[in-house]
Write a protein that holds these residues in place. Sequence first.
Motif, PDB file in Angstrom:
ATOM      1  N   HIS A  61      -6.806   9.505  -3.992  1.00  0.00           N
ATOM      2  CA  HIS A  61      -6.088   8.237  -4.007  1.00  0.00           C
ATOM      3  C   HIS A  61      -6.938   7.079  -3.465  1.00  0.00           C
ATOM      4  O   HIS A  61      -6.987   6.841  -2.262  1.00  0.00           O
ATOM      5  CB  HIS A  61      -4.820   8.404  -3.161  1.00  0.00           C
ATOM      6  CG  HIS A  61      -3.815   7.310  -3.339  1.00  0.00           C
ATOM      7  ND1 HIS A  61      -2.472   7.506  -3.163  1.00  0.00           N
ATOM      8  CD2 HIS A  61      -3.947   5.990  -3.656  1.00  0.00           C
ATOM      9  CE1 HIS A  61      -1.826   6.369  -3.357  1.00  0.00           C
ATOM     10  NE2 HIS A  61      -2.706   5.433  -3.670  1.00  0.00           N
ATOM     11  N   ASP A 153       1.003   4.047  -9.562  1.00  0.00           N
ATOM     12  CA  ASP A 153       0.855   3.631  -8.159  1.00  0.00           C
ATOM     13  C   ASP A 153       0.574   2.140  -7.999  1.00  0.00           C
ATOM     14  O   ASP A 153      -0.087   1.515  -8.812  1.00  0.00           O
ATOM     15  CB  ASP A 153      -0.255   4.417  -7.453  1.00  0.00           C
ATOM     16  CG  ASP A 153      -0.302   4.078  -5.966  1.00  0.00           C
ATOM     17  OD1 ASP A 153       0.740   4.138  -5.310  1.00  0.00           O
ATOM     18  OD2 ASP A 153      -1.387   3.716  -5.463  1.00  0.00           O
ATOM     19  N   GLY A 154       1.064   1.646  -6.886  1.00  0.00           N
ATOM     20  CA  GLY A 154       1.162   0.207  -6.665  1.00  0.00           C
ATOM     21  C   GLY A 154       2.634  -0.104  -6.845  1.00  0.00           C
ATOM     22  O   GLY A 154       3.234  -0.843  -6.071  1.00  0.00           O
ATOM     23  N   HIS A 180       4.303   7.016  -6.410  1.00  0.00           N
ATOM     24  CA  HIS A 180       4.498   6.257  -5.176  1.00  0.00           C
ATOM     25  C   HIS A 180       6.004   6.241  -4.966  1.00  0.00           C
ATOM     26  O   HIS A 180       6.715   5.436  -5.568  1.00  0.00           O
ATOM     27  CB  HIS A 180       3.942   4.835  -5.345  1.00  0.00           C
ATOM     28  CG  HIS A 180       4.217   3.936  -4.176  1.00  0.00           C
ATOM     29  ND1 HIS A 180       3.226   3.229  -3.541  1.00  0.00           N
ATOM     30  CD2 HIS A 180       5.364   3.637  -3.511  1.00  0.00           C
ATOM     31  CE1 HIS A 180       3.757   2.538  -2.536  1.00  0.00           C
ATOM     32  NE2 HIS A 180       5.059   2.754  -2.512  1.00  0.00           N
ATOM     33  N   HIS A 232       1.102   9.556  -0.596  1.00  0.00           N
ATOM     34  CA  HIS A 232       1.265   8.998   0.765  1.00  0.00           C
ATOM     35  C   HIS A 232       2.646   9.181   1.399  1.00  0.00           C
ATOM     36  O   HIS A 232       3.403   8.238   1.591  1.00  0.00           O
ATOM     37  CB  HIS A 232       0.873   7.514   0.806  1.00  0.00           C
ATOM     38  CG  HIS A 232       1.322   6.685  -0.358  1.00  0.00           C
ATOM     39  ND1 HIS A 232       2.580   6.750  -0.878  1.00  0.00           N
ATOM     40  CD2 HIS A 232       0.654   5.774  -1.103  1.00  0.00           C
ATOM     41  CE1 HIS A 232       2.669   5.919  -1.896  1.00  0.00           C
ATOM     42  NE2 HIS A 232       1.509   5.324  -2.048  1.00  0.00           N
ATOM     43  N   ASN A 278       2.149   0.157   2.293  1.00  0.00           N
ATOM     44  CA  ASN A 278       3.335   0.770   1.664  1.00  0.00           C
ATOM     45  C   ASN A 278       3.052   2.223   1.304  1.00  0.00           C
ATOM     46  O   ASN A 278       2.057   2.462   0.631  1.00  0.00           O
ATOM     47  CB  ASN A 278       3.714   0.028   0.382  1.00  0.00           C
ATOM     48  CG  ASN A 278       4.279  -1.344   0.663  1.00  0.00           C
ATOM     49  OD1 ASN A 278       4.656  -1.654   1.788  1.00  0.00           O
ATOM     50  ND2 ASN A 278       4.307  -2.183  -0.361  1.00  0.00           N
ATOM     51  N   ASP A 305      -5.794   6.442   0.243  1.00  0.00           N
ATOM     52  CA  ASP A 305      -5.171   5.241  -0.319  1.00  0.00           C
ATOM     53  C   ASP A 305      -6.007   4.004   0.031  1.00  0.00           C
ATOM     54  O   ASP A 305      -5.462   2.959   0.394  1.00  0.00           O
ATOM     55  CB  ASP A 305      -3.722   5.096   0.176  1.00  0.00           C
ATOM     56  CG  ASP A 305      -2.922   4.080  -0.638  1.00  0.00           C
ATOM     57  OD1 ASP A 305      -3.457   3.561  -1.642  1.00  0.00           O
ATOM     58  OD2 ASP A 305      -1.766   3.797  -0.264  1.00  0.00           O
TER      59      ASP A 305
HETATM   60 ZN   LIG Z   1       1.202   3.726  -3.363  1.00  0.00          ZN
END
Ligand SMILES: [Zn+2]
Length: 427
Positions: A61, A153-154, A180, A232, A278, A305
Amino acid sequence: MLKLLIKGGYVVDPSADLEGKYDILIEGDKVSKVAKDIFEPEAKIIDAEGYIVAPGFVDLHVHFRDPGQTYKEDIESGSRCAVAGGFTTVVCMPNTNPPVDRPQVARYILSKSDCLGICNVLPAGAITEGRKGEKLADLWALKRAGCVAFTDDGSPLMNSNLMRMALELSSQMGLPIMNHCEDDTLAKGAINEGEVSAVLGISSRPPEAEDILVARDCTLSLQTGGHLHVQHLSSPLSVDIIRFFKDRGAKVTCEVNPYHLVFTEKEVLSSGSYAKVNPPLRKEKDRKALLEALRDGTIDCVATDHAPHADFEKGLLEEAMPGMIGLQTALPLMLKLVEEEVITLKDMVCLMSTKPARILGIEAGSIKPSSTADVVIFDPKKEWTLCEETSFSKSKNTPLWNKKLKGKVVCTIRAGRVVFRDGSFQV
Ligand SMILES: [Zn+2]
Ligand SMILES: [Zn+2]
């Protein structure tokens, strides 16, 4: 053929259940021998006496911002950061501009990484077109172009029907669907919902936003047989949910960010927006639950991340972009947990190398003879400071900027070539 002989290091290879003082002979891009006192007159010697030698780390990640936002990071600076942190393989997230929702962007990332030859940079494809969560991207075409996983992701993938379709495809393709997990109708704020957000009067995001999506995705994974990888993890209830579904045979894996293992929401009070991420840093009891899940094996691996942002994007807490850089600080943070006897050194190498490689199903995370010679050599005691002189990132958004750290990579070898060497280390 170039021969390298790593002599006298303390070798830790969970894939071979090996730990002790060994020499490692590398011929070309492969490990050819691991044994005591190897003699090879033609080899170039790397003296690893007093250091730990392990398979190169694998990070599932990272955000390298390339293409599109290369003022924050690019594939070259990100790769240099990775190998300085001991990582020889990383998976970069698709929230670039344009996003990795079409084969050309995946091919661009792979060819740039190949040309540089620093680190193995593997693209994750977007699950949905434009990462908008409305229509599945052509996952087969992305797989053919070299994507090793799929995620939006994001942003979380909120649409349950699309998640189910993606997981069904995953079971046919043999690639993980990563999410996510934070319900974005609940997770709108800047930091964890708790005393700190109340005292500062800052908007917040509660842990149940994570729990809800983890429960939904685990359910869909169990039903479809698709491989779900939860990104995460930060909430204790999410950990319990994952444990529950693993016990029932669901193909679920998960990662934790080292920052969630060492910091709490209070870090925001001293580091401000550099501590905004986050899902957010949570409470001490949450951190303790994550450590327990790390110990009992519910958490499968560590992922950084790594999320670089420019300083102008890290202004006021409320508006700042979420994320921290993490590739060069992962090792010192994890070594701290080894020193505190939360995990063993072998556990650490397993969490940072062998397990993430297995989750992806790639050939990495091992230094058994005939494996690709991806090796990290580190000094667990060396003290250093992450600053302009030592950082390879274009960004500096981490609470650890200008802080003293303990444990440093001294040499990284990728496919038999030295790709990073600490100033004082002789090769
Ligand atoms: Zn994320
Ligand atoms: Zn991310």
